[in-house]
Enzyme design. Structure first.
Site, PDB file in Angstrom:
ATOM      1  CG  ASN C  64      -1.288   4.138  -3.962  1.00 62.33           C
ATOM      2  OD1 ASN C  64      -0.156   3.710  -4.172  1.00 62.33           O
ATOM      3  ND2 ASN C  64      -1.640   4.752  -2.847  1.00 62.33           N
ATOM      4  CD  GLU C  66      -2.834   9.063  -1.917  1.00 65.37           C
ATOM      5  OE1 GLU C  66      -3.011   8.083  -1.194  1.00 65.37           O
ATOM      6  OE2 GLU C  66      -2.376  10.145  -1.515  1.00 65.37           O
ATOM      7  CB  CYS C  75      -6.820   1.605  -6.206  1.00 65.38           C
ATOM      8  SG  CYS C  75      -8.034   2.384  -5.123  1.00 65.38           S
ATOM      9  CD  GLU C  77      -6.143  -2.772  -5.471  1.00 66.98           C
ATOM     10  OE1 GLU C  77      -5.795  -1.584  -5.678  1.00 66.98           O
ATOM     11  OE2 GLU C  77      -6.587  -3.167  -4.385  1.00 66.98           O
ATOM     12  CB  CYS C 109     -11.134   0.216  -2.131  1.00 68.97           C
ATOM     13  SG  CYS C 109     -11.257   0.867  -3.818  1.00 68.97           S
TER      14      CYS C 109
HETATM   15 ZN   LIG Z   1      -9.273   0.441  -4.900  1.00 69.24          ZN
END
Ligand SMILES: [Zn+2]
Ligand SMILES: [Zn+2]
Ligand SMILES: [Zn+2]
Ligand SMILES: [Zn+2]
Lengths: 159, 159, 159, 159
Positions: C64, C66, C75, C77, C109
């Protein structure tokens, strides 16, 4: 006059005393400050309020809404904008943003600049006022959406 | 009864006749259909409307707002949600989504599921109704936010 | 056997012992755990790693990333997925996600579910393994992208 | 010299002839143009390629990856950036973007500007080159991430 730092940069030329601004702009900033009270920001604890004046004189307000999946968060400026848009108002005259950062003014993030610029094309720019909620004497960064997104990306020219 | 396909999957168990639903649900679907008229979707030409009922009985509506930078687009469901949230309403009872896709019902995208799920925790699920604007006899997919986001991601448990 | 809680829900049926999984799956989980070390997460301090196996047997990893403007965060993924896609690999066989949450497994998510589902259509689902980096004996939640996004939104059926 | 329009604005001062640029910049632009071939853009049919040079001299490339839920789309610049970041490279020296728009250069959208600016702080700006894939003689818009995001939003100053 003391230097004013805007996120690290000196930009005194665009900073005005709050009391010197038009009454309609002061009203917009006040609306943004009030909307800030509804912020949902349990992850950052950083509350932001925004208010947008549309061409018919209406004011639409918003606050930031965060999410445990950070990417899903929506800023105050976009909250205010989609409220206006979902009621058919697409001509934005001005936007005020209110938040408390010690080192400078809180300006719209890149997502919000891009979102607002979609409705600032065709020569109609959107005035942008960034203010703090409490510091007195209150000063305000006065700029615009197109100034904040120079050489902006637009898909229209590819069609 | 003929098979009902929901984005390719048969899900007849959750599909109800519109006229059999509670009047308050029909009202919510109607509000979503009307909000759809304000959609700003010059890139997809795919208009979506949404309406959210909050715990105090109010209805907040939204439509999708696209952007030349596709990633900046905001869906109808989130537009409706931020309107409610920015006025201090955080308890959502139900959400209706209205759009026209030939092959099935238009359900919330993953972003909207994640956004809504933030306010569906603590055992309070949010009913979700997906309907088409015109096809008669009108049928409605009845599900919920937590059903649409099984094993949902939440940051809270890491704190 | 003790109950296993997955973000508050009991889902023992889908939880397997790590050592009972195929060697190729264990390799994928290990790759995700290693990628987690590169996470850029100064705002949440919540590091996530992911790894995707493409149909040619390759593994692409991600973490991830940010941003101070939370909405801009990406993210693990999706980081793994765009790496594969940008090299022309569009057939994903499996995805592993590794993070440490005390109350349950860290699942993708809603944004990531939607992103991955774009490449899980046409009957090709993507296996999804959620694991923790250290807890022994290691158990793994075994599910799939389409299971995590039931009645998924897709624009294709509107064309 | 004829006027050069950049999304409607004349900005001749920042436009250079491709052949006059350093060999390392030409190499970066070429890498972006090649990465563009992997774009997944079935909704816009607007393919973009990007390439990022990190401080160790490596080049990471990316293309845009769209999604039926437009908001989930990821641009070429961010694809390239997360590839570098997920391998531990956080110092970006330059970024090239290549796409074909008739009316001007394709610049990064606001999301990408915000994403890249996170790694352009502390006085280290990131050079930005926007070019078209084929038009000869090839000209290149030369700017930088911080120039494209003036008075940028950053969360750091609130901590
Ligand atoms: Zn996600
Ligand atoms: Zn923003
Ligand atoms: Zn959505
Ligand atoms: Zn972008």
């Amino acid at each position: 006059m003391t230097q004013v730092f805007i996120n690290g940069a000196t930009d005194a030329a665009n900073v005005r005393e709050h009391d010197s601004l038009d009454a309609s702009i002061q009203e917009l900033i006040r609306a943004a400050a009030e909307a800030r009270n509804h912020a949902y920001c349990p992850y950052s604890n950083f509350a932001v309020g925004a208010a947008i004046r549309t061409s018919d004189g209406s004011i639409y307000t918003g606050c930031n809404i965060e999410n445990g999946a950070y990417a899903v968060s929506i800023c105050a400026e976009r909250t205010a904008a989609v409220k206006a848009l979902s009621e058919g108002k697409r001509q934005f005259v001005a936007c005020a943003v209110v938040a408390q950062q010690d080192n400078g003014f809180t300006t719209p993030c890149g997502v919000c600049r891009q979102f607002l610029a979609e409705f600032a094309s065709n020569g109609r720019d959107i005035a942008l006022y960034a203010a703090k909620p409490t510091n007195l004497p209150l000063r305000v960064l006065c700029t615009s959406v197109l100034q904040l997104l120079p050489n902006g990306f637009s898909l229209s020219s590819s069609k």
